[in-house]
Motif scaffolding. Structure first.
Motif, PDB file in Angstrom:
ATOM      1  N   ASN A 255      24.132  13.823  11.908  1.00  0.00           N
ATOM      2  CA  ASN A 255      23.500  13.837  10.587  1.00  0.00           C
ATOM      3  C   ASN A 255      23.533  12.435   9.985  1.00  0.00           C
ATOM      4  N   MET A 256      22.595  12.191   9.049  1.00  0.00           N
ATOM      5  CA  MET A 256      22.549  10.873   8.414  1.00  0.00           C
ATOM      6  C   MET A 256      21.859  10.929   7.057  1.00  0.00           C
ATOM      7  N   PRO A 258      20.084   8.161   5.347  1.00  0.00           N
ATOM      8  CA  PRO A 258      19.655   6.752   5.419  1.00  0.00           C
ATOM      9  C   PRO A 258      19.610   6.118   4.034  1.00  0.00           C
ATOM     10  N   LYS A 260      18.164   4.196   0.936  1.00  0.00           N
ATOM     11  CA  LYS A 260      16.801   4.329   0.406  1.00  0.00           C
ATOM     12  C   LYS A 260      16.099   2.980   0.339  1.00  0.00           C
ATOM     13  N   GLU A 265      15.655   3.271   6.714  1.00  0.00           N
ATOM     14  CA  GLU A 265      14.787   4.221   7.416  1.00  0.00           C
ATOM     15  C   GLU A 265      14.519   3.757   8.850  1.00  0.00           C
ATOM     16  N   PHE A 268      17.444   4.687  10.950  1.00  0.00           N
ATOM     17  CA  PHE A 268      17.396   6.108  11.313  1.00  0.00           C
ATOM     18  C   PHE A 268      16.471   6.327  12.512  1.00  0.00           C
ATOM     19  N   LYS A 272      17.403   7.802  16.085  1.00  0.00           N
ATOM     20  CA  LYS A 272      16.727   9.024  16.520  1.00  0.00           C
ATOM     21  C   LYS A 272      16.285   8.923  17.978  1.00  0.00           C
ATOM     22  N   HIS A 280      17.835  14.053   9.395  1.00  0.00           N
ATOM     23  CA  HIS A 280      17.623  13.174   8.240  1.00  0.00           C
ATOM     24  C   HIS A 280      17.906  13.954   6.959  1.00  0.00           C
ATOM     25  N   HIS A 281      18.800  13.430   6.110  1.00  0.00           N
ATOM     26  CA  HIS A 281      19.100  14.033   4.812  1.00  0.00           C
ATOM     27  C   HIS A 281      18.655  13.061   3.716  1.00  0.00           C
ATOM     28  N   GLN A 282      17.970  13.581   2.706  1.00  0.00           N
ATOM     29  CA  GLN A 282      17.377  12.745   1.657  1.00  0.00           C
ATOM     30  C   GLN A 282      18.345  12.540   0.506  1.00  0.00           C
TER      31      GLN A 282
END
Length: 302
Positions: A255-256, A258, A260, A265, A268, A272, A280-282
């Protein structure tokens, strides 16, 4: 600084450097900061790792040139800015003998500092008052501190390999805006942080990837198990190989959050490719990284 270290600075992605300078890069272009630009005249050549404005420049610029021109720094100060802002490890001293050229990191000189870590008042203020970190996490990571001859306080952060062997030390300046921001003993191998946690994982465990030690401490303080890449612009081939070689039998759930910004990004996307199942976690709109988000959450709990 030798030719190898200079090359590390020149190899930093030119668009990432531009964004660290505050330029907004879109489709390999940005507004040129060197003239009154309204049409995004500064173009980036990713393959050559250069940039050029065809309105006000006669030739292309590399990373160091861009920093020198934008921040109005001389060559040496521009190199220091690049190293500090991208966590590039530069030797503290330049070898002068054949014997020195073959010298490696002497862990025995530093292991004692982390057996009984000492935290100054300034370190405690940064870690626990400002960052709201869990003291148990700082103890687990064996973070220590020291003061230099000028009375400046530094965090002393140990890096271990998967077998918990000390392989490097990162010193972080606690004086805001100070340069250099980081110092590394000669030979330090500061790549992926908190690797010693890997052997404690059970099959199917979640493991989070952070950008930098601070985000890793925040993730750990929030109850998540985490490792960290030194910087969004520093995922080396060796780090990729190391991540790829982690035991597949563990079936870790990656999990990550990234950062902002564009470099976060891009990091990430690079990860990937190595870890196809990476999730991807926002982050919330008003948080630039997980450390910001963690402090916000802790403030809401009051």
């Amino acid at each position: 600084m030798d030719k190898y270290e200079l090359q590390k600075l020149r190899d930093l992605p030119i668009e990432g450097v531009a964004e660290r300078l505050g330029l907004r890069v879109t489709r390999h272009k940005s507004l040129c900061p060197f003239h009154d630009d309204h049409t995004a005249s500064l173009s980036y050549h990713v393959r050559k790792n250069t940039c050029r404005c065809f309105v006000c420049m006669d030739e292309s610029m590399e990373t160091i040139d861009l920093v020198m021109k934008h921040l109005r720094l001389d060559f040496k100060k521009a190199c220091k800015w690049l190293a500090d802002s991208h966590n590039v490890i530069l030797g503290e001293w330049k070898p002068t003998t054949d014997k020195a050229l073959t010298e490696t990191f002497d862990a025995s000189r530093y292991e004692g500092f982390f057996l009984r870590p000492w935290l100054s008042d300034e370190a405690c203020k940064f870690l626990f008052d400002e960052r709201r970190l869990d003291p148990r996490v700082i103890s687990w990571c064996r973070v220590s501190s020291w003061r230099d001859r000028n009375g400046i306080n530094w965090l002393q952060i140990p890096y271990y390999d998967v077998d918990a062997k000390l392989i490097g030390v990162q010193n972080r300046n606690l004086l805001k805006g100070a340069s250099p921001r980081f110092k590394f003993p000669y030979g330090s191998q500061c790549s992926i942080y908190n690797l010693q946690i890997v052997k404690r994982q059970k099959p199917g465990d979640e493991l989070w990837i952070a950008e930098g030690c601070s985000d890793a401490w925040s993730l750990l303080s929030s109850g998540r198990k985490a490792i960290a890449i030194p910087s969004a612009t520093l995922l080396s081939p060796k780090d990729k190989e190391l991540l790829s070689s982690l035991p597949s039998s563990l079936s870790l759930k990656w999990n990550m959050f990234p950062d902002k910004e564009a470099p976060g990004e891009r990091l990430f996307l690079q990860l990937k490719e190595i870890l196809p199942d990476l999730v991807h976690h926002q982050l919330p709109k008003d948080c630039k990284d997980f450390s910001d988000y963690y402090v916000q959450l802790k403030s809401q709990q009051k």
